[in-house]
Design a protein around this motif. Structure first.
Motif, mmCIF file in Angstrom:
data_model
loop_
_atom_site.group_PDB
_atom_site.id
_atom_site.type_symbol
_atom_site.label_atom_id
_atom_site.label_comp_id
_atom_site.label_asym_id
_atom_site.label_seq_id
_atom_site.Cartn_x
_atom_site.Cartn_y
_atom_site.Cartn_z
ATOM 1 N N LEU A 1 33.411 43.965 48.886
ATOM 2 C CA LEU A 1 33.552 44.050 47.435
ATOM 3 C C LEU A 1 34.504 45.175 47.028
ATOM 4 O O LEU A 1 35.339 45.002 46.131
ATOM 5 C CB LEU A 1 32.182 44.267 46.791
ATOM 6 N N ILE A 2 34.410 46.317 47.694
ATOM 7 C CA ILE A 2 35.296 47.432 47.378
ATOM 8 C C ILE A 2 36.735 47.094 47.731
ATOM 9 O O ILE A 2 37.667 47.363 46.961
ATOM 10 C CB ILE A 2 34.844 48.706 48.117
ATOM 11 N N ALA A 3 36.923 46.471 48.906
ATOM 12 C CA ALA A 3 38.275 46.095 49.333
ATOM 13 C C ALA A 3 38.893 45.095 48.356
ATOM 14 O O ALA A 3 40.084 45.198 48.012
ATOM 15 C CB ALA A 3 38.236 45.515 50.741
ATOM 16 N N ALA A 4 38.085 44.127 47.907
ATOM 17 C CA ALA A 4 38.590 43.144 46.953
ATOM 18 C C ALA A 4 38.995 43.806 45.642
ATOM 19 O O ALA A 4 40.031 43.476 45.047
ATOM 20 C CB ALA A 4 37.533 42.070 46.702
ATOM 21 N N LEU A 5 38.176 44.751 45.185
ATOM 22 C CA LEU A 5 38.479 45.472 43.947
ATOM 23 C C LEU A 5 39.780 46.260 44.077
ATOM 24 O O LEU A 5 40.656 46.189 43.207
ATOM 25 C CB LEU A 5 37.327 46.401 43.605
ATOM 26 N N LEU A 6 39.919 47.019 45.162
ATOM 27 C CA LEU A 6 41.118 47.836 45.358
ATOM 28 C C LEU A 6 42.363 46.960 45.497
ATOM 29 O O LEU A 6 43.430 47.306 44.974
ATOM 30 C CB LEU A 6 40.950 48.724 46.589
ATOM 31 N N LEU A 7 42.231 45.838 46.188
ATOM 32 C CA LEU A 7 43.375 44.927 46.322
ATOM 33 C C LEU A 7 43.800 44.394 44.960
ATOM 34 O O LEU A 7 44.996 44.281 44.662
ATOM 35 C CB LEU A 7 43.003 43.770 47.252
ATOM 36 N N GLY A 8 42.811 44.067 44.122
ATOM 37 C CA GLY A 8 43.124 43.603 42.776
ATOM 38 C C GLY A 8 43.864 44.650 41.968
ATOM 39 O O GLY A 8 44.810 44.334 41.240
ATOM 40 N N VAL A 9 43.447 45.912 42.081
ATOM 41 C CA VAL A 9 44.134 46.996 41.371
ATOM 42 C C VAL A 9 45.583 47.122 41.849
ATOM 43 O O VAL A 9 46.499 47.313 41.052
ATOM 44 C CB VAL A 9 43.389 48.330 41.582
ATOM 45 N N LEU A 10 45.786 46.978 43.153
ATOM 46 C CA LEU A 10 47.123 47.166 43.727
ATOM 47 C C LEU A 10 48.105 46.077 43.290
ATOM 48 O O LEU A 10 49.275 46.351 43.064
ATOM 49 C CB LEU A 10 47.037 47.201 45.256
ATOM 50 N N VAL A 11 47.616 44.841 43.185
ATOM 51 C CA VAL A 11 48.524 43.724 42.888
ATOM 52 C C VAL A 11 48.408 43.240 41.449
ATOM 53 O O VAL A 11 49.097 42.290 41.063
ATOM 54 C CB VAL A 11 48.277 42.545 43.860
ATOM 55 N N GLY A 12 47.538 43.865 40.663
ATOM 56 C CA GLY A 12 47.263 43.366 39.320
ATOM 57 C C GLY A 12 48.480 43.203 38.434
ATOM 58 O O GLY A 12 48.593 42.236 37.686
ATOM 59 N N GLY A 13 49.419 44.118 38.504
ATOM 60 C CA GLY A 13 50.587 44.043 37.639
ATOM 61 C C GLY A 13 51.523 42.909 37.963
ATOM 62 O O GLY A 13 52.402 42.572 37.163
ATOM 63 N N ARG A 14 51.347 42.268 39.110
ATOM 64 C CA ARG A 14 52.240 41.198 39.537
ATOM 65 C C ARG A 14 51.643 39.816 39.295
ATOM 66 O O ARG A 14 52.271 38.808 39.610
ATOM 67 C CB ARG A 14 52.547 41.337 41.037
ATOM 68 N N LEU A 15 50.435 39.752 38.744
ATOM 69 C CA LEU A 15 49.746 38.485 38.565
ATOM 70 C C LEU A 15 49.526 38.185 37.088
ATOM 71 O O LEU A 15 49.491 39.093 36.255
ATOM 72 C CB LEU A 15 48.389 38.522 39.281
ATOM 73 N N PRO A 16 49.352 36.888 36.743
ATOM 74 C CA PRO A 16 49.023 36.545 35.352
ATOM 75 C C PRO A 16 47.596 36.970 35.019
ATOM 76 O O PRO A 16 46.842 37.438 35.881
ATOM 77 C CB PRO A 16 49.176 35.021 35.338
ATOM 78 N N ASP A 17 47.230 36.777 33.776
ATOM 79 C CA ASP A 17 45.891 37.146 33.317
ATOM 80 C C ASP A 17 44.840 36.281 34.025
ATOM 81 O O ASP A 17 44.874 35.055 33.939
ATOM 82 C CB ASP A 17 45.805 36.950 31.800
ATOM 83 N N LEU A 18 43.924 36.922 34.719
ATOM 84 C CA LEU A 18 42.873 36.208 35.455
ATOM 85 C C LEU A 18 41.503 36.378 34.802
ATOM 86 O O LEU A 18 40.487 36.066 35.426
ATOM 87 C CB LEU A 18 42.809 36.721 36.897
ATOM 88 N N SER A 19 41.469 36.867 33.579
ATOM 89 C CA SER A 19 40.185 37.216 32.964
ATOM 90 C C SER A 19 39.252 36.016 32.825
ATOM 91 O O SER A 19 38.043 36.133 33.069
ATOM 92 C CB SER A 19 40.420 37.853 31.588
ATOM 93 N N ALA A 20 39.781 34.856 32.443
ATOM 94 C CA ALA A 20 38.932 33.673 32.271
ATOM 95 C C ALA A 20 38.322 33.245 33.599
ATOM 96 O O ALA A 20 37.120 32.977 33.695
ATOM 97 C CB ALA A 20 39.734 32.533 31.658
#
Length: 288
Positions: free
Chosen positions: A22-41
């Motif tokens: 879970l921590i690794a998934a969270l950190l990976l999301g932070v690292l690549v977040g600016g390169r992806l579209p909105d995933l909130s839904a």
């Protein structure tokens, strides 16, 4: 004697593995977040599906065994954290909408609570993003810190923000108790949304459907009719869904934007986390 410890050790290793995933998934999301579209839904759906499947890990009689003292501690912790966070936000000069979103997320169930209440309060779009970032950041810190402090399962259930974070932080032997306490906090989401909205609905059901699903699967598990292979499969599926949701939550965190919000928002998150943890510990000490 050593042979008796092997199952417990394997279960402990499994919990640590889930926490690391879970921590690794969270950190990976932070690292690549600016390169992806909105995933909130998609994130909201994955998070709620994961929470529903966590119901397979909870036996409802455990909730009934908590006792009135623990249930009073749940209500007191949610009320003090919610009202206290809004008060602290006002002292810090933060917008009322942001303070309310943070108060709901930190006192009840993290990003799911933010998503539930954001449609019934006056807020800016950046307030929602900031609230999700804060609850993700400080919920993760609480998830890591409380086990290191030797926190009891009840204290973890009362204090950690996200349901998935509680599942990862609680020891295997106390998972049922921690999840029962957390479920009790989640159950207060409906009245809080109703009170905050003042009767103004967002089109969502008063009782969140994911909570109905969670309780339904917990009730099914409590009957004892489900074979172990189904329970094990549910645990794996819940971990996958929650990891995907953590990744999605990570993509919503913009470190630069969070820093631009200024130290006041970070201070609110830190103080609210200390408030929920401190109130949870104090109410358990007084009432149990």
């Amino acid at each position: 004697m050593a042979e008796e410890r092997i199952p417990a050790y394997r279960e402990h290793l499994t919990r640590r593995t889930i926490l690391c995933v879970l921590i690794a998934a969270l950190l990976l999301g932070v690292l690549v977040g600016g390169r992806l579209p909105d995933l909130s839904a998609a994130t909201k759906k994955l998070l709620r599906l994961g929470v529903v499947l966590l119901g397979l890990q909870l036996s409802l009689p455990v909730v009934l065994e908590l006792g009135p003292g623990v249930l009073v501690a749940v209500v007191a912790t949610v009320a003090v954290t919610f009202l206290g966070t809004r008060w602290i936000g006002g002292l810090l000069g933060l917008p009322r909408g942001l303070s309310t979103l943070v108060a709901t997320g930190f006192s009840i169930c993290g990003a799911s609570a933010v998503a539930a209440v954001e449609g019934v309060v006056e807020r800016r779009d950046e307030d929602v993003a900031t609230s999700v970032a804060l609850v993700t950041l400080f919920g993760t810190l609480a998830m890591l810190a409380l086990p290191l402090l030797g926190a009891s399962p009840l204290w973890i259930g009362l204090s950690v923000h996200e349901v998935g974070q509680v599942a990862a932080a609680a020891p295997a032997s106390g998972l049922a108790a921690a999840m029962a306490v957390k479920l009790s906090r989640v159950a207060l989401l409906a009245p809080v949304v109703a009170l905050v909205g003042g009767g103004r609905g967002s089109g969502a059901p008063v009782v969140p459907l994911f909570l109905v699903g969670f309780v339904g699967l917990a009730a099914l598990r409590s009957t004892g009719v489900l074979p172990q292979v189904v329970l094990d499969g549910g645990k794996v599926a819940a971990t996958v869904l929650l990891a995907a949701a953590m990744f999605g939550l990570g993509t919503a965190v913009r470190p630069k934007a969070l820093l631009r919000t200024g130290p006041r928002a970070l201070a609110l998150g830190a103080l609210s986390t200390l408030l929920v943890c401190g109130t949870g510990w104090a109410t358990l000490a007084l009432l149990t």
